[in-house]
Scaffold this motif. Structure first.
Motif, short mmCIF file in Angstrom:
data_model
loop_
_atom_site.label_atom_id
_atom_site.label_comp_id
_atom_site.label_asym_id
_atom_site.label_seq_id
_atom_site.Cartn_x
_atom_site.Cartn_y
_atom_site.Cartn_z
N PRO A 55 0.93 -1.36 0.19
CA PRO A 55 -0.08 -0.07 -0.08
C PRO A 55 0.87 1.21 0.00
O PRO A 55 0.37 2.27 -0.51
CB PRO A 55 -0.80 -0.07 1.38
CG PRO A 55 -0.67 -1.67 1.72
CD PRO A 55 0.20 -2.16 1.03
N GLU A 56 1.87 1.21 0.79
CA GLU A 56 3.00 2.41 0.75
C GLU A 56 3.40 2.62 -0.66
O GLU A 56 3.34 3.99 -1.22
CB GLU A 56 4.15 2.01 1.46
CG GLU A 56 3.71 1.98 2.96
CD GLU A 56 3.23 0.61 3.48
OE1 GLU A 56 2.54 0.72 4.48
OE2 GLU A 56 3.35 -0.47 2.47
N ALA A 57 3.82 1.75 -1.63
CA ALA A 57 4.24 1.86 -2.82
C ALA A 57 3.18 2.47 -3.58
O ALA A 57 3.28 3.25 -4.50
CB ALA A 57 4.91 0.76 -3.38
N VAL A 58 1.82 1.89 -3.49
CA VAL A 58 0.70 2.64 -4.40
C VAL A 58 0.55 4.12 -3.82
O VAL A 58 0.40 4.86 -4.83
CB VAL A 58 -0.66 2.00 -3.91
CG1 VAL A 58 -1.79 2.42 -4.47
CG2 VAL A 58 -0.61 0.31 -4.39
N GLN A 59 0.66 4.30 -2.55
CA GLN A 59 0.40 5.83 -2.15
C GLN A 59 1.79 6.47 -2.93
O GLN A 59 1.60 7.78 -3.22
CB GLN A 59 0.54 5.93 -0.72
CG GLN A 59 0.15 7.38 -0.12
CD GLN A 59 -1.47 7.71 -0.77
OE1 GLN A 59 -2.38 6.96 -0.71
NE2 GLN A 59 -1.57 8.81 -1.26
N ALA A 60 2.74 5.92 -2.97
CA ALA A 60 3.92 6.67 -3.46
C ALA A 60 3.82 7.10 -4.85
O ALA A 60 4.25 8.14 -5.40
CB ALA A 60 5.47 5.95 -3.19
N ILE A 61 3.13 6.11 -5.90
CA ILE A 61 2.92 6.29 -7.02
C ILE A 61 1.91 7.40 -7.12
O ILE A 61 2.23 8.36 -7.82
CB ILE A 61 2.49 4.94 -7.57
CG1 ILE A 61 3.71 4.24 -7.96
CG2 ILE A 61 2.09 5.15 -9.08
CD1 ILE A 61 3.13 2.43 -8.06
N ILE A 62 0.96 7.46 -6.44
CA ILE A 62 -0.26 8.39 -6.57
C ILE A 62 0.38 9.67 -6.13
O ILE A 62 -0.01 10.84 -6.62
CB ILE A 62 -1.44 7.93 -5.85
CG1 ILE A 62 -2.37 6.79 -6.38
CG2 ILE A 62 -2.34 9.10 -5.48
CD1 ILE A 62 -3.15 6.06 -5.58
N ASP A 63 1.03 9.86 -5.07
CA ASP A 63 1.61 11.02 -4.68
C ASP A 63 2.38 11.92 -5.75
O ASP A 63 2.60 12.85 -6.04
CB ASP A 63 2.59 11.00 -3.42
CG ASP A 63 1.59 10.51 -2.22
OD1 ASP A 63 0.29 10.81 -2.12
OD2 ASP A 63 2.08 10.42 -0.89
N GLY A 64 3.34 10.84 -6.32
CA GLY A 64 4.22 11.42 -7.44
C GLY A 64 3.54 11.94 -8.53
O GLY A 64 3.79 13.08 -9.18
N MET A 65 2.43 11.21 -8.94
CA MET A 65 1.52 11.51 -10.19
C MET A 65 0.96 13.02 -9.77
O MET A 65 0.89 13.96 -10.52
CB MET A 65 0.42 10.61 -10.39
CG MET A 65 0.97 9.31 -11.00
SD MET A 65 1.61 9.27 -12.65
CE MET A 65 -0.17 9.21 -13.47
N LYS A 66 0.44 13.26 -8.39
CA LYS A 66 -0.28 14.28 -8.00
C LYS A 66 0.74 15.46 -8.09
O LYS A 66 0.31 16.51 -8.58
CB LYS A 66 -0.67 13.88 -6.65
CG LYS A 66 -1.58 15.26 -6.11
CD LYS A 66 -2.39 14.63 -4.78
CE LYS A 66 -3.25 15.91 -4.26
NZ LYS A 66 -3.80 15.75 -2.87
N TRP A 67 2.12 15.28 -7.54
CA TRP A 67 2.89 16.34 -7.27
C TRP A 67 3.20 16.79 -8.97
O TRP A 67 3.46 18.15 -9.23
CB TRP A 67 4.34 15.83 -6.73
CG TRP A 67 5.51 16.91 -6.95
CD1 TRP A 67 5.30 18.19 -6.02
CD2 TRP A 67 6.64 16.88 -7.44
NE1 TRP A 67 6.66 18.95 -6.51
CE2 TRP A 67 7.11 18.17 -7.16
CE3 TRP A 67 7.26 16.10 -8.32
CZ2 TRP A 67 8.43 18.58 -7.63
CZ3 TRP A 67 8.68 16.15 -8.96
CH2 TRP A 67 8.99 17.71 -8.80
N LEU A 68 3.35 15.90 -9.74
CA LEU A 68 3.79 16.31 -11.26
C LEU A 68 2.26 16.82 -11.96
O LEU A 68 2.65 17.45 -13.01
CB LEU A 68 4.20 15.06 -11.88
CG LEU A 68 5.65 14.46 -11.54
CD1 LEU A 68 5.85 13.13 -12.05
CD2 LEU A 68 6.70 15.60 -12.18
N GLY A 69 1.31 16.67 -11.35
CA GLY A 69 -0.29 17.28 -11.87
C GLY A 69 -0.37 16.33 -13.23
O GLY A 69 -1.10 17.13 -13.93
N LEU A 70 0.05 15.01 -13.15
CA LEU A 70 -0.46 14.14 -14.19
C LEU A 70 -1.79 13.35 -13.75
O LEU A 70 -2.01 12.62 -13.39
CB LEU A 70 0.63 13.05 -14.50
CG LEU A 70 1.84 13.78 -15.04
CD1 LEU A 70 2.96 12.62 -15.13
CD2 LEU A 70 1.97 14.58 -16.07
N ASP A 71 -2.81 14.42 -14.09
CA ASP A 71 -4.08 13.93 -13.54
C ASP A 71 -4.87 12.83 -14.48
O ASP A 71 -4.77 12.83 -15.84
CB ASP A 71 -5.27 15.08 -13.61
CG ASP A 71 -5.23 15.85 -14.78
OD1 ASP A 71 -4.02 16.05 -15.41
OD2 ASP A 71 -6.24 16.53 -15.36
#
Length: 467
Positions: A55-71
């Motif tokens: 789950p931590e890796a899932v969150q890390a991926i979603i956080d990374g996408m969010k920071w980059l703004g790749l919606d």
């Protein structure tokens, strides 16, 4: 390409670690292609590797996408939540004869491979349980659960026109009958990907070139289930400055290490966009411009080298373009940690507007801005060197004129020139001691700009201390 079929792209990471730079670039290209055509960008989490997915890796991926703004427009979809659908397709394939039950044990399969290696052949499953017309299968072992294998074509070849690498052909005899479901019924990676791409109507698959060997297997599965084929593009890996595969020894690899180091997402996106794609000689562009320009024709087939200096240069550009209020929110936590006092201090946004010209990261910007938010503690030896008897009369005149001068940068600059002329001095002779007295350091932006931002009262009080 024609856009009669709506463009649908996907980013489908396995959550076994952080979002790395190669994955972020893949996501960026898939996102931009969908945006270019007004299509749909799907986020899919390929979490069938239960032992390594977290789950931590899932969150890390979603956080990374969010920071980059790749919606993403759809998802995130999780493969582990689609098990019923995969079982349904496996059952259908068994019924249609495009898959079969295989009772060979792992030890028996390994023995087959050993025999083939010894004979100089490519090691693979030998088809013991593959049903063919007129073939008698061995008796079913009572104590063994079967795997399900895909009945890969024996002859011919798989060819696709890769949008990055050009035409690629793999002979079917190079591919064995891969397992599509394990003894406990859980499906395997290549099978899930094919079913997902079919169900999600994916038209374009952009991914790393470590997936080239998976593509013919997925194409054969898609054909067997009667699904249309997406277009495929396999992006070369990103190399470190030394030409080796990018790894931790080259510095940050996880996307989320970059905001902590003071990089802006627009700089990272701008940099990644050019790391495998080009639009003439354009180096600096917004994401709106990138989406307008982006096409598959200008993707490069050769590996790109990561260059930290180039990223820092781009980051400096985007810091200079950034809203000062936004920069303030980014730098304030670091400044508070360093002991910054904001009560009664100059306006942070105004300070950052002055200081950001030379900052390559927001961390550098925070450190540089500190001179406005702490009590100056000039070095005694430096003060003795610059605050000489020849300078003190000029400083006294400066202190007098500070009380009445109009408090603008231009008026302060003109007043300084008048003070220098009256005392027969050159600008460094008064600028250096003033810098030390007001800021505690010798290196600052232009002295008139610095004095204006500090404000009349602060400048007058600090100079008075030394007269």
């Amino acid at each position: 390409m024609t856009t009669a079929t709506p463009v649908r792209t996907r980013f489908a990471p396995s959550p076994t670690g952080f979002l790395h730079l190669g994955g972020a670039r893949t996501a960026l290209y898939s996102w931009a292609y969908a945006r270019h055509f007004g299509g749909t960008f799907v986020l899919r989490i390929e979490d069938t590797d239960v032992e390594r997915s977290t789950p931590e890796a899932v969150q890390a991926i979603i956080d990374g996408m969010k920071w980059l703004g790749l919606d993403h427009d759809e998802g995130p979809f999780y493969q582990m939540q689609r098990m019923d659908r995969y079982r349904e397709v496996v059952a259908q394939m068994l019924q249609e004869g495009t898959a079969y039950l295989c009772y060979s044990s792992p030890e028996e399969v390994e023995a087959m491979r050993e025999r083939m290696r010894a004979a100089g052949d490519k090691p693979r499953y030998d088809g013991t349980w593959r049903p063919e017309q007129g073939k008698t299968l061995p008796p079913v072992p009572a104590d063994r659960k079967p795997v399900v294998r895909f009945k890969n074509p024996l002859d011919g070849e798989v060819t696709w026109n890769d949008v990055v690498k050009g035409a690629i052909t793999i002979a079917n005899k190079e591919l064995d009958d891969l397992v599509i479901a394990r003894p406990d019924g859980t499906p395997t990676y290549n099978f899930c990907v094919a079913v997902d791409d079919w169900d999600m109507k994916i038209t374009h698959v952009l991914r790393g070139d470590d997936h080239v060997n998976n593509t013919p297997r997925q194409i054969n599965i898609l054909r067997a289930i009667g699904a249309p084929l997406p277009e495929y593009g396999h992006l070369p890996m990103i190399l470190g400055p030394d030409g080796q595969k990018l790894s931790k020894r080259h510095g940050a690899v996880s996307v989320m290490e970059y905001p902590a180091q003071g990089f802006l997402p627009e700089a990272m996106l701008n940099y990644l966009a050019r790391l495998g794609w080009s639009h003439g000689d354009d180096e600096v562009f917004s994401m709106a411009q990138f989406c307008e320009w982006f096409n598959l024709e200008h993707l490069t087939a050769s590996a790109a080298q990561f260059n930290n200096e180039k990223l820092a240069w781009l980051n400096n550009h985007w810091i200079k373009q950034a809203d000062n209020g936004r920069l303030g929110e980014l730098v304030k936590p670091r400044m508070l940690e360093a002991g910054a006092v904001f009560d009664g201090a100059p306006d942070l946004a105004t300070v950052l507007g002055l200081m950001k010209e030379r900052a390559n990261t927001t961390n550098e910007l925070a450190d540089a801005a500190m001179l406005f938010f702490r009590e100056p503690q000039p070095d005694a030896a430096l003060l003795a060197q610059h605050l000489t008897d020849a300078v003190k009369p000029a400083l006294a005149l400066f202190a007098e004129r500070v009380q009445t001068v109009e408090w603008t940068k231009e008026a302060i600059a003109a007043m300084l020139k008048e003070v220098l002329a009256a005392n027969g001095l050159k600008m460094p002779q008064i600028a250096m001691p003033l810098r030390l007295i007001v800021t505690g350091q010798l290196q600052t932006p232009a002295i008139d700009a610095v004095l204006q931002i500090f404000g009349r009262a602060t400048v007058a009080a600090r100079v008075a201390k030394y007269l």
